[in-house]
Write a protein that holds these residues in place. Sequence first.
Motif, PDB file in Angstrom:
ATOM      1  N   GLY A  37      -1.978  -4.431 -20.477  1.00 12.24           N
ATOM      2  CA  GLY A  37      -1.059  -5.381 -21.081  1.00 12.24           C
ATOM      3  C   GLY A  37      -0.223  -6.197 -20.116  1.00 12.24           C
ATOM      4  N   LEU A  38      -0.467  -6.080 -18.816  1.00 10.38           N
ATOM      5  CA  LEU A  38       0.260  -6.916 -17.866  1.00 10.38           C
ATOM      6  C   LEU A  38      -0.306  -8.331 -17.886  1.00 10.38           C
ATOM      7  CD1 LEU A  38       0.635  -4.567 -14.751  1.00 10.38           C
ATOM      8  CD2 LEU A  38       2.307  -5.028 -16.548  1.00 10.38           C
ATOM      9  N   THR A  39       0.522  -9.304 -17.529  1.00 13.52           N
ATOM     10  CA  THR A  39       0.087 -10.696 -17.569  1.00 13.52           C
ATOM     11  C   THR A  39      -0.221 -11.269 -16.196  1.00 13.52           C
ATOM     12  OG1 THR A  39       2.398 -11.435 -17.483  1.00 13.52           O
ATOM     13  CG2 THR A  39       1.401 -11.145 -19.670  1.00 13.52           C
ATOM     14  N   SER A  40       0.272 -10.625 -15.117  1.00  9.83           N
ATOM     15  CA  SER A  40       0.138 -11.266 -13.806  1.00  9.83           C
ATOM     16  C   SER A  40      -0.489 -10.398 -12.717  1.00  9.83           C
ATOM     17  CB  SER A  40       1.516 -11.739 -13.323  1.00  9.83           C
ATOM     18  OG  SER A  40       2.412 -10.636 -13.232  1.00  9.83           O
ATOM     19  N   ALA A  41      -0.424  -9.076 -12.836  1.00 14.56           N
ATOM     20  CA  ALA A  41      -0.888  -8.203 -11.757  1.00 14.56           C
ATOM     21  C   ALA A  41      -2.407  -8.258 -11.628  1.00 14.56           C
ATOM     22  CB  ALA A  41      -0.448  -6.771 -12.000  1.00 14.56           C
ATOM     23  N   THR A  42      -2.892  -8.262 -10.379  1.00 14.02           N
ATOM     24  CA  THR A  42      -4.328  -8.321 -10.117  1.00 14.02           C
ATOM     25  C   THR A  42      -4.735  -7.169  -9.208  1.00 14.02           C
ATOM     26  OG1 THR A  42      -4.117  -9.673  -8.114  1.00 14.02           O
ATOM     27  CG2 THR A  42      -4.204 -10.835 -10.237  1.00 14.02           C
ATOM     28  N   LEU A  43      -6.026  -6.994  -9.062  1.00 15.36           N
ATOM     29  CA  LEU A  43      -6.528  -5.972  -8.152  1.00 15.36           C
ATOM     30  C   LEU A  43      -6.122  -6.292  -6.715  1.00 15.36           C
ATOM     31  CD1 LEU A  43      -8.157  -3.390  -7.859  1.00 15.36           C
ATOM     32  CD2 LEU A  43     -10.219  -4.806  -7.624  1.00 15.36           C
ATOM     33  N   LYS A  44      -6.052  -7.569  -6.379  1.00 19.72           N
ATOM     34  CA  LYS A  44      -5.616  -7.946  -5.038  1.00 19.72           C
ATOM     35  C   LYS A  44      -4.167  -7.506  -4.789  1.00 19.72           C
ATOM     36  CE  LYS A  44      -8.694 -11.868  -4.151  1.00 19.72           C
ATOM     37  NZ  LYS A  44      -8.789 -13.325  -3.834  1.00 19.72           N
ATOM     38  N   ALA A  86      -2.827  -4.849  -6.099  1.00 11.95           N
ATOM     39  CA  ALA A  86      -2.922  -3.405  -5.865  1.00 11.95           C
ATOM     40  C   ALA A  86      -3.354  -3.118  -4.436  1.00 11.95           C
ATOM     41  CB  ALA A  86      -3.904  -2.774  -6.858  1.00 11.95           C
ATOM     42  N   GLU A  87      -4.349  -3.842  -3.958  1.00 10.97           N
ATOM     43  CA  GLU A  87      -4.843  -3.632  -2.593  1.00 10.97           C
ATOM     44  C   GLU A  87      -3.781  -4.009  -1.561  1.00 10.97           C
ATOM     45  OE1 GLU A  87      -8.277  -6.074  -2.798  1.00 10.97           O
ATOM     46  OE2 GLU A  87      -9.590  -4.465  -3.565  1.00 10.97           O
ATOM     47  N   ARG A  88      -3.028  -5.074  -1.819  1.00  4.32           N
ATOM     48  CA  ARG A  88      -1.975  -5.487  -0.892  1.00  4.32           C
ATOM     49  C   ARG A  88      -0.901  -4.404  -0.776  1.00  4.32           C
ATOM     50  NH1 ARG A  88       2.662  -7.347  -2.424  1.00  4.32           N
ATOM     51  NH2 ARG A  88       1.869  -7.967  -4.487  1.00  4.32           N
ATOM     52  N   LEU A  89      -0.497  -3.848  -1.906  1.00  5.51           N
ATOM     53  CA  LEU A  89       0.514  -2.786  -1.891  1.00  5.51           C
ATOM     54  C   LEU A  89      -0.009  -1.544  -1.173  1.00  5.51           C
ATOM     55  CD1 LEU A  89       1.764  -3.284  -5.528  1.00  5.51           C
ATOM     56  CD2 LEU A  89       3.187  -3.523  -3.490  1.00  5.51           C
ATOM     57  N   ALA A  90      -1.279  -1.222  -1.401  1.00  7.30           N
ATOM     58  CA  ALA A  90      -1.870  -0.068  -0.729  1.00  7.30           C
ATOM     59  C   ALA A  90      -1.891  -0.270   0.778  1.00  7.30           C
ATOM     60  CB  ALA A  90      -3.287   0.178  -1.248  1.00  7.30           C
ATOM     61  N   GLN A  91      -2.216  -1.465   1.219  1.00 11.06           N
ATOM     62  CA  GLN A  91      -2.231  -1.755   2.653  1.00 11.06           C
ATOM     63  C   GLN A  91      -0.840  -1.628   3.263  1.00 11.06           C
ATOM     64  OE1 GLN A  91      -3.952  -5.661   2.727  1.00 11.06           O
ATOM     65  NE2 GLN A  91      -6.015  -4.936   2.216  1.00 11.06           N
ATOM     66  N   GLN A  92       0.169  -2.089   2.539  1.00 11.40           N
ATOM     67  CA  GLN A  92       1.540  -1.963   3.022  1.00 11.40           C
ATOM     68  C   GLN A  92       1.946  -0.488   3.125  1.00 11.40           C
ATOM     69  OE1 GLN A  92       3.940  -4.261   0.330  1.00 11.40           O
ATOM     70  NE2 GLN A  92       3.087  -6.224   0.984  1.00 11.40           N
ATOM     71  N   ALA A  93       1.543   0.308   2.133  1.00 15.84           N
ATOM     72  CA  ALA A  93       1.888   1.730   2.136  1.00 15.84           C
ATOM     73  C   ALA A  93       1.214   2.451   3.295  1.00 15.84           C
ATOM     74  CB  ALA A  93       1.487   2.369   0.809  1.00 15.84           C
ATOM     75  N   VAL A  94      -0.068   2.155   3.534  1.00 13.61           N
ATOM     76  CA  VAL A  94      -0.794   2.797   4.631  1.00 13.61           C
ATOM     77  C   VAL A  94      -0.217   2.387   5.981  1.00 13.61           C
ATOM     78  CG1 VAL A  94      -3.027   2.909   5.805  1.00 13.61           C
ATOM     79  CG2 VAL A  94      -2.906   3.150   3.324  1.00 13.61           C
ATOM     80  N   ALA A  95       0.224   1.143   6.100  1.00 15.67           N
ATOM     81  CA  ALA A  95       0.827   0.701   7.351  1.00 15.67           C
ATOM     82  C   ALA A  95       2.099   1.491   7.654  1.00 15.67           C
ATOM     83  CB  ALA A  95       1.145  -0.790   7.278  1.00 15.67           C
TER      84      ALA A  95
END
Length: 255
Positions: A224-231, A233-242
Amino acid sequence: MQDKTKKQKGLPVTHPPGSIADYGPTIAVIPFSGQGFNEDKAVNITTLTVAGLTRFSDLNIVGPLMKYKDIAVEIGEIERQYHVRFVLQGLVQTSGEALRVTAILTDTRTGFKVWSETYECELTERSLAEIEENISHQIVCTLADYTGVIPSIISQESMRKHFDDLDIHEAIYRHEHFLTIFTPEAFIAAVGALEHAVEIHPEIPLVLSMLGSAYATHYMLDMGLTSATLKDAERLAQQAVALDPQCQMAQWIEG
């Protein structure tokens, strides 16, 4: 999350940069009381309980506070001096061949005892060391596990707030609440809380990865989100791993 670093007696544990424990509930542990030949048992159970609690990376543990050993404890004084949310104390007794341990958790905001339990075990059933370890393990799990007393208290409080007013732990518990009931309404509330948390504290890997995981869930199940994309999700994951190369949730998103 990584285990916390070793702490000094009577002082709070220090945390690595970006640890959510810096924003989490703080518990003061008063040495369990035990008279005569029960004193060693009380020391051992206190030590094991503190060690077990410190393995929960979202908690701050202060103690054991030796200056309060075997004296009447003024909860208000401990709250003022150490700025803790909860105080844990206990009593160790023996009755015949049975060991009885009573543990009590007090909320310093209200002064009320929010949990207490008495554990009893026959000393003839197993070794004393096994009994002490088992009882301390039960105390730790009852208080600190995902469905434990402390997370439940914080979670219930968070449900009465707008996500703009939530702290990091309350945002995390919103997400865990969604995982429990898995409804679109709970999902939207969890995402709002996590987005606010990331905006305020972008240095916390766990929060980044949780929001990324929520976005990935939306991508797979259309929550039901209107704006969130898989990209996203991947960007946030990359920030967390960094920030934390060992962040398992972020690694899962990256696949």
